[in-house]
Scaffold this active site. Structure first.
Site, mmCIF file in Angstrom:
data_model
loop_
_atom_site.group_PDB
_atom_site.id
_atom_site.type_symbol
_atom_site.label_atom_id
_atom_site.label_comp_id
_atom_site.label_asym_id
_atom_site.label_seq_id
_atom_site.Cartn_x
_atom_site.Cartn_y
_atom_site.Cartn_z
ATOM 1 N N HIS A 94 0.835 -1.197 0.068
ATOM 2 C CA HIS A 94 -0.004 0.151 -0.080
ATOM 3 C C HIS A 94 0.860 1.131 0.139
ATOM 4 O O HIS A 94 0.392 2.356 -0.357
ATOM 5 C CB HIS A 94 -1.164 0.232 1.323
ATOM 6 N N ASP A 125 0.222 -7.689 1.515
ATOM 7 C CA ASP A 125 0.691 -6.269 1.540
ATOM 8 C C ASP A 125 2.249 -6.032 1.820
ATOM 9 O O ASP A 125 2.536 -5.390 2.637
ATOM 10 C CB ASP A 125 -0.076 -5.379 2.919
ATOM 11 N N SER A 208 4.293 3.011 7.757
ATOM 12 C CA SER A 208 4.105 1.799 6.967
ATOM 13 C C SER A 208 5.310 1.454 6.267
ATOM 14 O O SER A 208 5.900 2.411 5.624
ATOM 15 C CB SER A 208 2.913 1.963 6.007
#
Length: 355
Positions: A94, A125, A208
């Site tokens: 992402h 992911d 992230s």
């Protein structure tokens, strides 16, 4: 979407809400009769145990932070971890989104490096990008062992929250083995990820793809999302999740060797489905919309129109609950599927396929 990537992710159906405040320290002066000359200062002795822990933190940061990079993907920012000395960087799918080229900044340099996408694997992911030119002194991180991750271990989260590069937060491993589903409508991939590491270390937008690190200086996970309290709609402090290092290594090694993931290790029924509700508008199962030809469900006689209500002994009420149930299984594993067809309840044995 703002400039610090940081797409907000969902934990199940809860929207990730993050905010940041700048706190200024306040100091006051009094007229106490300490007997010291005005302007003199003293420093309290630091207990040996605290000093040792502080030294351990500082050593880990010094050793690992140079391996954590900031990634600019289009107008968004995220983090990544240097995987090897050939310029491969592992991050979240992402974070890279739909971009193919990236700008990368290392912790010890303001020079902007360029990189290209090797492969993105949204189902877990994870993604790998590769620097176009490997700079001198680029340091690959050391990756640990998921089997040795234990509740209570002290960990540090490193990344670029809200674009604040080379930031470090600390916490503990709160739990292991969590199965978490991301949302797909707020920038996440919609993946259901098993065996995640839950941590109290602050994970904010921009972290992230960074590093969750133990005090041995080993990366034990890739921070991926944080949670909110769905009852109040605000951030749930101290609840974040990282993809376990075992899965990171499995996926990254395949991408680097083959340019793609060839063995996901993820079980699948071989259907597309949607959540259905009962007369009270409560989730009541997963309606099979399409069956993959020669897939696990097809071989077991499951058809489009069937409504799955149980996988093994696990009740299935939503497409997310089905994904979470499958996340704990392996390809080739045998289980049972209970479903309704034309008002009748049926149960069949299924040998799971691979996603």
């Amino acid at each position: 979407m703002n400039a610090s990537r940081t797409r907000a992710l969902r934990l199940s159906v809860a929207v990730l809400v993050c905010s940041v405040g700048l706190l200024s320290g306040c100091s006051g002066s009094g007229s106490g009769s300490s007997g010291r000359e005005e302007g003199s200062t003293t420093q309290a002795a630091v207990p040996a145990a605290d000093s040792d822990l502080q030294s351990a933190y500082q050593k880990v940061i010094k050793d690992v932070l140079p391996s954590v990079v900031q990634i600019q993907a289009g107008g968004d920012l995220g983090s990544g971890v240097v995987y090897d000395d050939k310029g491969h960087i592992v991050t979240n799918a992402h974070v890279v989104g739909d971009e193919k080229t990236f700008e990368v900044t290392t912790a010890n340099s303001q020079n902007v490096l360029t990189a290209k996408l090797v492969y993105s694997y949204p189902e877990q992911d994870l993604a790998v990008i590769k620097l176009d030119k490997v700079p001198d002194g680029l340091r690959a991180a050391t990756f640990g062992d998921s089997a040795k991750v234990a509740v209570g271990q002290i960990v540090l989260a490193m990344g670029s929250p809200l674009g604040l590069s080379s930031s470090v937060t600390q916490g503990i491993v709160s739990a292991t083995g969590r199965t978490v589903s991301e949302g797909g409508s707020d920038g996440g991939t919609g993946a259901t990820i098993p065996n995640m590491v839950q941590t109290s270390a602050a994970i904010n937008p921009g972290n992230s793809g960074g590093a969750l690190v133990n005090l041995d200086g080993q990366v034990i996970g890739i921070p991926t999302l944080a949670a909110i309290d769905p009852n109040v709609g605000s951030a749930a402090p101290g609840i974040g999740f990282a993809i376990p290092v075992s899965m990171v290594r499995t996926v990254a090694d395949q991408i680097i060797a083959n340019g793609k993931v060839t063995d996901s290790g993820r079980a699948a029924l071989g259907i597309t489905g949607r959540t259905v509700v009962d007369a009270g508008f409560q989730p009541a199962g997963v309606a099979v919309v399409e069956v993959v030809n020669d897939g696990a469900a097809d071989k077991a006689g499951i058809e489009a129109g069937d409504v799955i209500t149980k996988l093994g002994d696990t009740a299935i009420t939503t497409i997310t609950s089905l994904a979470e149930a499958l996340a704990g299984d392996r390809p080739g594993q045998k289980t049972s599927v209970t479903f309704t067809r034309d008002g009748s309840v049926k149960t069949v044995d299924v040998t799971l396929g691979e996603q």
